[in-house]
Motif scaffolding. Structure first.
Motif, PDB file in Angstrom:
ATOM      1  N   SER A 179       0.985  -1.196  -0.335  1.00 27.00           N
ATOM      2  CA  SER A 179      -0.599   0.204  -0.419  1.00 27.00           C
ATOM      3  C   SER A 179       0.487   1.421  -0.234  1.00 27.00           C
ATOM      4  O   SER A 179       0.254   2.047   0.023  1.00 27.00           O
ATOM      5  N   GLY A 180       1.768   1.257  -0.247  1.00 30.94           N
ATOM      6  CA  GLY A 180       2.712   2.785   0.243  1.00 30.94           C
ATOM      7  C   GLY A 180       3.455   2.834   1.371  1.00 30.94           C
ATOM      8  O   GLY A 180       3.788   4.312   1.167  1.00 30.94           O
ATOM      9  N   LYS A 181       3.495   1.806   2.309  1.00 26.52           N
ATOM     10  CA  LYS A 181       4.363   2.503   3.510  1.00 26.52           C
ATOM     11  C   LYS A 181       5.016   2.724   4.012  1.00 26.52           C
ATOM     12  O   LYS A 181       6.244   1.178   3.252  1.00 26.52           O
ATOM     13  N   ILE A 182       5.526   2.965   4.888  1.00 27.67           N
ATOM     14  CA  ILE A 182       6.387   2.142   5.487  1.00 27.67           C
ATOM     15  C   ILE A 182       6.705   2.675   6.991  1.00 27.67           C
ATOM     16  O   ILE A 182       6.297   3.680   7.743  1.00 27.67           O
ATOM     17  N   LEU A 183       7.890   1.953   7.726  1.00 26.86           N
ATOM     18  CA  LEU A 183       7.815   2.287   9.140  1.00 26.86           C
ATOM     19  C   LEU A 183       8.737   3.089   9.936  1.00 26.86           C
ATOM     20  O   LEU A 183      10.468   2.826   9.531  1.00 26.86           O
ATOM     21  N   LEU A 184       8.540   3.950  10.623  1.00 25.76           N
ATOM     22  CA  LEU A 184       9.334   4.869  11.282  1.00 25.76           C
ATOM     23  C   LEU A 184      10.188   4.467  12.640  1.00 25.76           C
ATOM     24  O   LEU A 184       9.149   3.539  13.014  1.00 25.76           O
ATOM     25  N   LEU A 185      10.849   5.111  12.896  1.00 32.36           N
ATOM     26  CA  LEU A 185      11.775   5.320  13.722  1.00 32.36           C
ATOM     27  C   LEU A 185      10.820   5.996  14.986  1.00 32.36           C
ATOM     28  O   LEU A 185      11.201   6.884  14.610  1.00 32.36           O
ATOM     29  N   GLY A 186       9.696   5.590  15.601  1.00 38.67           N
ATOM     30  CA  GLY A 186       9.502   6.228  16.876  1.00 38.67           C
ATOM     31  C   GLY A 186      10.226   7.024  18.521  1.00 38.67           C
ATOM     32  O   GLY A 186      11.172   6.516  18.793  1.00 38.67           O
ATOM     33  N   ASN A 187       9.348   6.995  18.896  1.00 43.25           N
ATOM     34  CA  ASN A 187       9.673   6.879  20.753  1.00 43.25           C
ATOM     35  C   ASN A 187       9.700   5.481  20.948  1.00 43.25           C
ATOM     36  O   ASN A 187       9.260   4.461  21.174  1.00 43.25           O
ATOM     37  N   GLU A 188      10.706   5.602  21.789  1.00 42.81           N
ATOM     38  CA  GLU A 188      11.574   4.699  22.901  1.00 42.81           C
ATOM     39  C   GLU A 188      11.992   2.820  21.907  1.00 42.81           C
ATOM     40  O   GLU A 188      11.725   2.314  21.799  1.00 42.81           O
ATOM     41  N   ASP A 189      12.018   3.453  20.568  1.00 43.91           N
ATOM     42  CA  ASP A 189      12.679   3.047  19.856  1.00 43.91           C
ATOM     43  C   ASP A 189      12.076   1.779  18.905  1.00 43.91           C
ATOM     44  O   ASP A 189      11.235   0.515  19.236  1.00 43.91           O
ATOM     45  N   ARG A 190      10.515   2.612  19.233  1.00 42.90           N
ATOM     46  CA  ARG A 190       9.003   1.757  18.737  1.00 42.90           C
ATOM     47  C   ARG A 190       8.798   2.051  17.183  1.00 42.90           C
ATOM     48  O   ARG A 190       8.929   3.454  17.484  1.00 42.90           O
ATOM     49  N   LEU A 191       8.235   1.174  16.763  1.00 39.37           N
ATOM     50  CA  LEU A 191       7.487   1.557  14.977  1.00 39.37           C
ATOM     51  C   LEU A 191       6.567   1.828  15.046  1.00 39.37           C
ATOM     52  O   LEU A 191       5.064   1.923  15.757  1.00 39.37           O
ATOM     53  N   GLU A 192       6.682   2.998  13.788  1.00 36.30           N
ATOM     54  CA  GLU A 192       5.205   4.005  13.704  1.00 36.30           C
ATOM     55  C   GLU A 192       5.112   3.628  12.312  1.00 36.30           C
ATOM     56  O   GLU A 192       5.761   3.260  11.063  1.00 36.30           O
ATOM     57  N   SER A 193       4.005   3.890  11.531  1.00 38.13           N
ATOM     58  CA  SER A 193       3.481   3.300  10.276  1.00 38.13           C
ATOM     59  C   SER A 193       2.896   4.916   9.569  1.00 38.13           C
ATOM     60  O   SER A 193       2.527   5.653  10.271  1.00 38.13           O
ATOM     61  N   ALA A 194       3.847   5.122   8.515  1.00 39.25           N
ATOM     62  CA  ALA A 194       3.675   6.040   7.596  1.00 39.25           C
ATOM     63  C   ALA A 194       3.262   6.208   6.010  1.00 39.25           C
ATOM     64  O   ALA A 194       3.706   4.909   5.519  1.00 39.25           O
ATOM     65  N   GLN A 195       2.340   6.690   5.069  1.00 36.61           N
ATOM     66  CA  GLN A 195       2.222   6.801   4.261  1.00 36.61           C
ATOM     67  C   GLN A 195       3.127   7.494   2.777  1.00 36.61           C
ATOM     68  O   GLN A 195       3.758   8.455   3.748  1.00 36.61           O
ATOM     69  N   VAL A 196       3.320   6.948   1.638  1.00 33.69           N
ATOM     70  CA  VAL A 196       4.445   7.716   1.508  1.00 33.69           C
ATOM     71  C   VAL A 196       3.519   7.895  -0.341  1.00 33.69           C
ATOM     72  O   VAL A 196       3.513   7.346  -0.446  1.00 33.69           O
ATOM     73  N   THR A 197       4.017   8.966  -1.583  1.00 41.59           N
ATOM     74  CA  THR A 197       3.804   8.843  -2.338  1.00 41.59           C
ATOM     75  C   THR A 197       5.101   8.532  -3.185  1.00 41.59           C
ATOM     76  O   THR A 197       6.590   9.089  -3.046  1.00 41.59           O
ATOM     77  N   ILE A 198       5.374   7.728  -4.083  1.00 43.85           N
ATOM     78  CA  ILE A 198       5.985   6.323  -5.034  1.00 43.85           C
ATOM     79  C   ILE A 198       6.031   7.144  -6.247  1.00 43.85           C
ATOM     80  O   ILE A 198       4.674   7.735  -6.997  1.00 43.85           O
ATOM     81  N   LEU A 199       7.222   8.102  -6.481  1.00 44.61           N
ATOM     82  CA  LEU A 199       7.551   8.691  -7.469  1.00 44.61           C
ATOM     83  C   LEU A 199       8.044   7.417  -8.982  1.00 44.61           C
ATOM     84  O   LEU A 199       7.110   7.704 -10.069  1.00 44.61           O
ATOM     85  N   ARG A 200       8.905   6.641  -9.039  1.00 44.07           N
ATOM     86  CA  ARG A 200       9.971   6.151  -9.525  1.00 44.07           C
ATOM     87  C   ARG A 200      10.654   4.585  -8.956  1.00 44.07           C
ATOM     88  O   ARG A 200      10.133   5.039  -7.862  1.00 44.07           O
ATOM     89  N   ARG A 201       9.945   3.604  -9.975  1.00 42.41           N
ATOM     90  CA  ARG A 201      11.147   2.388  -9.363  1.00 42.41           C
ATOM     91  C   ARG A 201      12.203   2.346 -10.159  1.00 42.41           C
ATOM     92  O   ARG A 201      12.184   2.295 -11.161  1.00 42.41           O
ATOM     93  N   GLN A 202      13.516   2.349  -9.028  1.00 43.59           N
ATOM     94  CA  GLN A 202      14.690   2.237  -9.679  1.00 43.59           C
ATOM     95  C   GLN A 202      15.114   0.517  -9.407  1.00 43.59           C
ATOM     96  O   GLN A 202      16.501   0.399  -8.846  1.00 43.59           O
ATOM     97  N   GLY A 203      15.240  -0.317 -10.570  1.00 40.69           N
ATOM     98  CA  GLY A 203      15.867  -1.952  -9.758  1.00 40.69           C
ATOM     99  C   GLY A 203      15.288  -1.810  -8.655  1.00 40.69           C
ATOM    100  O   GLY A 203      13.717  -2.165  -8.372  1.00 40.69           O
ATOM    101  N   ASP A 204      16.036  -2.185  -7.884  1.00 41.25           N
ATOM    102  CA  ASP A 204      15.349  -2.944  -6.376  1.00 41.25           C
ATOM    103  C   ASP A 204      15.724  -0.847  -5.446  1.00 41.25           C
ATOM    104  O   ASP A 204      15.237  -1.615  -4.340  1.00 41.25           O
TER     105      ASP A 204
END
Length: 485
Positions: free
Chosen positions: A364-389
């Motif tokens: 769905s185009g979401k990434i996991l971010l490092l939050g408080n106390e090194d706990r993970l948070e989810s955030a939505q980003v917009t995909i512009l291009r795919r460049q190989g890997d």
């Protein structure tokens, strides 16, 4: 006596059976009790923490690279064909597959005997035509002289007639003399007409001779051209291929003898999708002159070259999609027409873009971010291009945040991780300790000692921590919850 012995044996067997049943009951009871203690024991393990690679989201201007595959073609190639028929009597040593020739070099010569004879005959005809033209011009000059002489005689006859008429008018001449002068003047005029006809005839002869000379010159030029066609020379410097003739072979007009290719003038044709093509258009709707790089993958060594997009194909092509583009290449050492290469095209640059591994995003185009106390948070980003890997994304409002580079089933929102930055594992964070007052320590110590279902190792660890006057915050929260229940 026999009855007494048998009775004793029966009592013994009965006692043994009852004892075995009692032992089985005790074993089952102890098993159930151990299971109950294990299920009801307070959890003593710490929260599981996973290691994960992280990268800092730093927006910048990135030039996307469009990758495609294409085939090299020669921008300058020429089929070598025979323009005359005959036997090949001379051939250059370089006229072989792979032979390199310079511009103007003689490749082969066809037997010129018949063509030389035709040229000699044409030269003879030309000499004869020139002689005929000279005779015609001389005859014309003589005819013109005769005409001038006849005109002078006619003028004299006219003057004589005029004098006789004057004498008659003064009554000193005779009519007979006038008639004779008139006849002489008429004969002179008739002679002038005849001389004019001769001049016209001479002029026509000169014109015919001139036309004959032109025809002879054309015939000689044609014979010379045919003679020159017996020699085949290189139109430009290049490499030969598809050579199909040997010395002594018989060739016919327009027969293909080989192909001359200029290996220094190559272009690459490659196909892109319609969406990719739309991104390559400039503001005025024309195809932008963007730089390209090609790569021929070889074992251990890759051949590379650069160039620029030059044009696009006029149509899509039957059964094809997208657009066919062509790029002119600069220096192409080692490349040959027909090579299948990888084409990398630089697209217009993107502002405020972030490069991430493709494994950092979910479907769905979401990434996991490092939050408080090194706990993970989810955030939505917009995909512009795919460049190989990798992928180029736009992460609005996430500048400077750290994102997980590789998702896995065990990672998700709220999970605590140990970040790995630049290949180095961050030190494990120490648990938050809570200081306790003596009264509270006494209550907790009493509860722990009386809790028979708590594993002995956990009980000893908690008691040691209570002796120090503090407990981890998460352990304290679990004990208080247990005590409340």
């Amino acid at each position: 006596m026999r009855f007494l012995g048998r009775s004793l044996i029966g009592l013994f067997l009965l006692a043994a059976t009852i004892g075995l049943l009692a032992m089985a009951a005790l074993t089952v009871r102890s098993a159930f009790q151990a299971r109950a203690e294990r299920d009801g024991a307070a959890p003593s393990g710490r929260e599981r923490v996973f290691s994960a690679n992280v990268v800092t989201l730093t927006p910048s201007t990135i030039t996307p690279i469009l990758s495609s595959f294409g085939e090299l073609e020669a921008r300058r190639a020429l089929d070598i064909r025979a323009r005359a028929s005959g036997t090949v009597v001379e051939m250059s040593d370089a006229f072989v597959n792979g032979g390199e020739v310079e511009q103007g070099a003689l490749l082969l010569r066809i037997d010129p005997t018949d063509y030389q004879a035709a040229k000699d005959l044409a030269q003879t005809d030309l000499a004869q035509a020139k002689a005929e033209l000279r005779d015609a011009r001389a005859a014309l000059e003589l005819a013109r002289d005769d005409l001038e002489n006849a005109k002078r005689q006619a003028a004299l006859r006219d003057a004589a007639l005029e004098r006789q008429n004057d004498l008659v008018s003064r009554r000193v001449g005779t009519e007979a003399a006038v008639e004779n002068a008139a006849l002489a003047a008429s004969s002179a005029a008739q002679a002038v007409l005849g001389k004019r006809q001769a001049v016209i005839t001479a002029e026509a002869r000169v014109a015919n001779s001139d036309a004959g000379l032109s025809r002879s010159e054309i015939a000689l030029a044609e014979a010379q051209r045919r003679l020159n066609e017996t020699e085949i020379r290189a139109e430009f410097a290049g490499t030969l291929t598809d050579v199909t003739i040997l010395r002594g072979g018989l060739v016919t007009p327009n027969e293909k003898l080989g192909r001359l290719v200029d290996p220094t003038k190559l272009e690459v044709g490659f196909r892109v999708s319609t969406a990719q093509y739309a991104r390559l258009l400039s503001d005025n709707g024309n195809l932008a002159n963007l730089p390209v790089a090609i790569r021929l993958e070889a074992t251990g060594v890759d051949l590379t070259a650069t160039g620029r997009v030059d044009r696009e194909n006029a149509d899509v092509g039957e059964g094809q999609t997208g657009r066919m583009l062509f790029a002119n290449l600069d220096a192409t050492p080692g490349f040959r027409p027909g090579d299948f290469v990888t084409v990398e095209l630089s697209e217009p640059p993107l502002d405020q873009a972030v490069r991430l591994p493709a494994t950092a995003l979910d479907s769905s185009g979401k990434i996991l971010l490092l939050g408080n106390e090194d706990r993970l948070e989810s955030a939505q980003v917009t995909i512009l291009r795919r460049q190989g890997d990798d992928v180029l994304v736009r992460a609005t409002g996430l500048d400077g945040r750290e994102a997980i580079t590789k998702r896995s089933p065990v990672l998700g929102e709220g999970i605590r991780v140990r970040p790995v930055r630049d290949g180095k594992l961050a030190p494990e964070a120490k648990p938050e300790m809570v200081a306790l007052d003596p009264a509270r320590i006494a209550v907790l110590k009493s509860f722990v000692e009386s809790n028979e279902r708590m594993p002995e190792s956990a009980r000893d660890r908690i008691l040691r921590q209570l002796e120090d006057g503090e407990l981890p915050a998460d352990t304290l929260a679990r004990l208080e919850k247990r005590m409340g229940n």
